[in-house]
Design a protein around this motif. Structure first.
Motif: not given
Length: 731
Positions: A153-173, A433-440
């Motif tokens: 599912h991270a296809f768009g970041t395939s090969g990206l020379p940087a860390r990819v971190v899916v951030k946590s959500d903020v959840i509370g009552f 947003y109309g730009l090619p994905i970084g992977a391609t």
């Protein structure tokens, strides 16, 4: 009861046993909210998805999972159980009868005009309810390099020379609710791709839909109060749950979930928007429900195809039923700011239930989606929107049209920056947003072999050869918009800049290419030379592709047919000039007959079949008997056997056969494509089609809809032809 609604009732799905897991869920939705609903081990579950919930890396994240549990629990060891999808009313009803706990009835529905989910419950005896909002995004999750490829599912970041971190959500009552959100902050994949593609100097002119995007929601319940958290594991993923529980037992329960997504300068602005949604009592709930039912009733009356209605459960009947089920899925999620996605829509489920050795034992979360979340593959997307013309679902086409209108400025800017001429260039695999994905496009330091961007690559051209110069889908969507205008008097002025720039690009770009090679704008025959180009994915470095010539011919003719109020004499003269300079079709000869080749320099056969595009989608054969004969010859002499017969995902043999009037072929093709015993029908819900493009595969359903419609009704010019490829034994 009106006739179409009677058929909708007969096609409704009812299950009389619990589901094993989320892959045995039912779809439900409204606007751009999609739910997967199922009963498992005595609990009612639903996943929540929304079409604009893009994180910083353009993953399309789910908005969580809700679990409902009653005490005492009529779903455990129920004497009777029924989970029913009511197509006519656009809702799911779940009923249970238990010898000790009595009867319980639930209704779930999603408003069409607001992103609000409603669950109501009535029981014969007082019950307590525990409603938990569950999330697996409770910690930052890093995606390592080896999990960022097209199958992930991270296809768009395939090969990206940087860390990819899916951030946590903020959840509370809150005081009596659960609230959660995910806010994009810092550098987004858009910023990386702008740098990668040499557009840094233009950043202020480029549209970035990811920056400060925030999505989340609030869950409330009548008589429910916060009751702590819980944790557990569902399939491969740990989760935490925030519980709302009954203060006292009752025969009536109500849960409301409010979902909100927006780009806002601050988090407080987003929270104010959510609060406004929650506090909107301008229309009573019962009135909203009646409006909801009326819309769905009218939806089924727009059009219907009922096949063999007097032979329920027959293979032919299943074809009609599954056509309607998939159309329902499109109707659930087709009124948001972004198009429904070909790779699962908004109804993806836990990836461990996809037939894939890696996924079966992986720890991939429910957010997982092959081919990316915010990246769109145009050849696949189109198949979801062509059938909406014949089904009369014109309002549902607007998100796809708006997709191109909104991104036009970005797609035009890159043309000016790279090549110095006018026009827009929408690539095959692109971001919203109309730009090619970084992977391609290719990262300078990509770890993926064959996707490194080296100095010899031309600016603006992607490194992946399958899509490097594949732009033709912009012509197809331009033609689709023009047809929608013909059918519905759609406001064409809104979309003319995109349509015109799509054509202008091909004219100016390929005249410039020819000047670079020969110092003349046209070939020796005075015609435009469309080289180098792709014609769909498997014909690279192609010259004069048949699909591009057909697309330009059809769009230019349609522009010339527009009234002078929206096309000046000067513009029309330009369109005539371009049309006159188009090259002839790439024809070959076999067994004494002319047939269409994919391009002048290609004989190779492939499933994509660009040589059939003059037949569909461009319908240039309607008043051209000679071209129609060439298409018939091409079907017999020029196509790969699999291109004619395959019923997997996007292969269009059934559509081409219908346009050629091949009834016997269409019958067999459709029975394998849409009947329950078809190769893609492995899930409990019949329209959750399996394929490598990610289940539930929407381009599989879309191409099936197109083919069945073409079998039944074809428009040729201003004439309607009934049953041109319809099996006579199918009522």
């Amino acid at each position: 009861m009106k006739r179409a609604n009677r058929y909708a009732d007969s096609y409704s799905i009812c299950w009389n046993s619990p589901s094993a897991d989320s892959s045995e869920s039912m779809p439900l939705g409204g606007g751009d909210v999609g739910l997967n609903v199922w009963v498992e081990d005595g609990d009612v579950f639903f996943y929540m998805a929304k079409g604009d919930a893009f994180d910083s890396y353009n993953h399309l994240l789910k908005l969580g999972r809700v679990r409902l549990r009653f005490d005492p629990n009529p779903f455990l060891d129920a004497r009777e159980l029924a989970q029913a999808l009511r197509l006519r009313d656009g809702c799911i009803e779940i009923n249970a009868v238990h010898d000790d706990c009595g009867k319980l009835w639930l209704r779930l529905w999603v408003e069409r005009t607001r992103p609000v989910i409603h669950v109501s419950a009535q029981s014969s005896r007082p019950l307590a309810l525990d409603a938990a909002y569950e999330s697996w995004r409770t910690y930052d999750r890093e995606l390592p390099l080896d999990r960022r490829q097209s199958r992930f599912h991270a296809f768009g970041t395939s090969g990206l020379p940087a860390r990819v971190v899916v951030k946590s959500d903020v959840i509370g009552f809150g005081n009596a609710d659960v609230e959660w959100y995910h806010r994009n902050a810092g550098k987004t994949i858009f910023d990386y791709e702008v740098e990668q593609q040499g557009l840094d100097a233009d950043t202020s002119f480029l549209w970035n839909p990811l920056q400060n995007r925030t999505f989340g929601g609030r869950m409330t319940g009548v008589g429910l109060i916060p009751n702590g958290t819980q944790s557990g594991r569902y399939m491969s993923n740990l989760y935490s749950g925030w519980r709302l529980s009954s203060q006292r037992r009752s025969k009536s329960q109500e849960i409301n979930v409010f979902l909100h997504c927006a780009q806002t300068p601050s988090l407080e602005d987003w929270k104010e928007g959510l609060q406004e949604l929650v506090k909107d009592n301008s229309v009573p709930l019962e009135e909203r429900w009646q409006e909801h039912r009326e819309w769905w009733n009218a939806f089924w009356e727009r059009s219907f195809i009922a096949v063999a209605p007097d032979e329920p459960e027959s293979a032919a009947w299943q074809v009609g039923r599954n056509y309607q089920l998939f159309r329902f899925m499109l109707g659930c999620t087709s009124h948001g700011p972004y198009p429904t996605k070909f790779n699962g829509g908004f109804f993806t489920f836990d990836p461990q239930k996809i037939p894939d050795d890696y996924l079966r034992n992986s720890g991939e979360p429910p957010d997982y989606r092959k081919w990316g979340g915010g990246s769109y593959t145009a050849q696949n997307q189109r198949l979801l929107y062509w059938p909406l013309l014949k089904s009369g679902d014109f309002d549902m086409m607007r998100p796809q049209f708006e997709f191109y209108r909104r991104a036009l400025a970005n797609a035009s800017l890159r043309v000016r920056r790279y090549w110095g001429h006018a026009g827009c260039c929408f690539t095959e695999q692109m971001n919203q947003y109309g730009l090619p994905i970084g992977a391609t496009y290719g990262w300078d330091d990509s770890y993926v072999e064959g996707r490194e961007r080296r100095a010899e690559y031309e600016d603006g051209v992607e490194v992946v050869s399958a899509v490097s110069m594949l732009y033709e889908s912009q012509l197809e969507f331009a033609w689709m918009i023009l047809l929608a205008h013909q059918y519905t008097e759609l406001d064409i002025e809104r979309y003319l800049p995109f349509i015109e720039q799509a054509v202008i690009f091909y004219d100016e770009h390929y005249r410039a290419r020819q000047r670079q090679r020969t110092q003349t704008e046209y070939g020796p025959d005075g015609k435009l030379v469309l080289y180098p180009s792709n014609t769909l994915e498997d014909h690279r470095d192609a010259r004069n592709p048949a699909s591009v010539i057909a697309g330009l011919t059809r769009v230019l003719r349609a522009l010339l047919d527009l009234p002078a109020t929206c096309q000046s004499a000067e513009k029309k003269q330009r369109w005539r000039t371009i049309l006159e300079h188009l090259p002839p079709y790439p024809l070959g000869e076999r067994e004494g007959s002319a047939y269409m080749k994919p391009a002048d320099n290609w004989e190779h056969r492939h499933l994509h079949s660009p040589e059939m595009y003059p037949l569909f989608p461009y319908r240039l054969t309607d008043q051209d008997p000679q071209l129609l004969q060439i298409m018939q010859n091409t079907w017999e002499l020029g196509l790969d056997e699999n291109a004619r017969n395959s019923v997997e995902w996007w292969v269009q043999g059934g559509v081409h056969a219908a346009r050629l009037g091949l009834t016997d072929h269409c019958r067999q093709w459709m029975l394998r494509k849409l009947a329950d015993e078809g190769p893609a029908s492995i899930y409990r819900f019949p329209a959750f089609f399996q394929s490598p493009d990610h289940p539930p595969d929407h381009n599989h359903g879309g191409v099936a809809m197109i083919a069945l419609q073409e079998m039944l009704l074809q428009a040729k010019g201003r004439e309607l032809h009934l049953c041109p490829a319809w099996p006579p034994e199918w009522d």
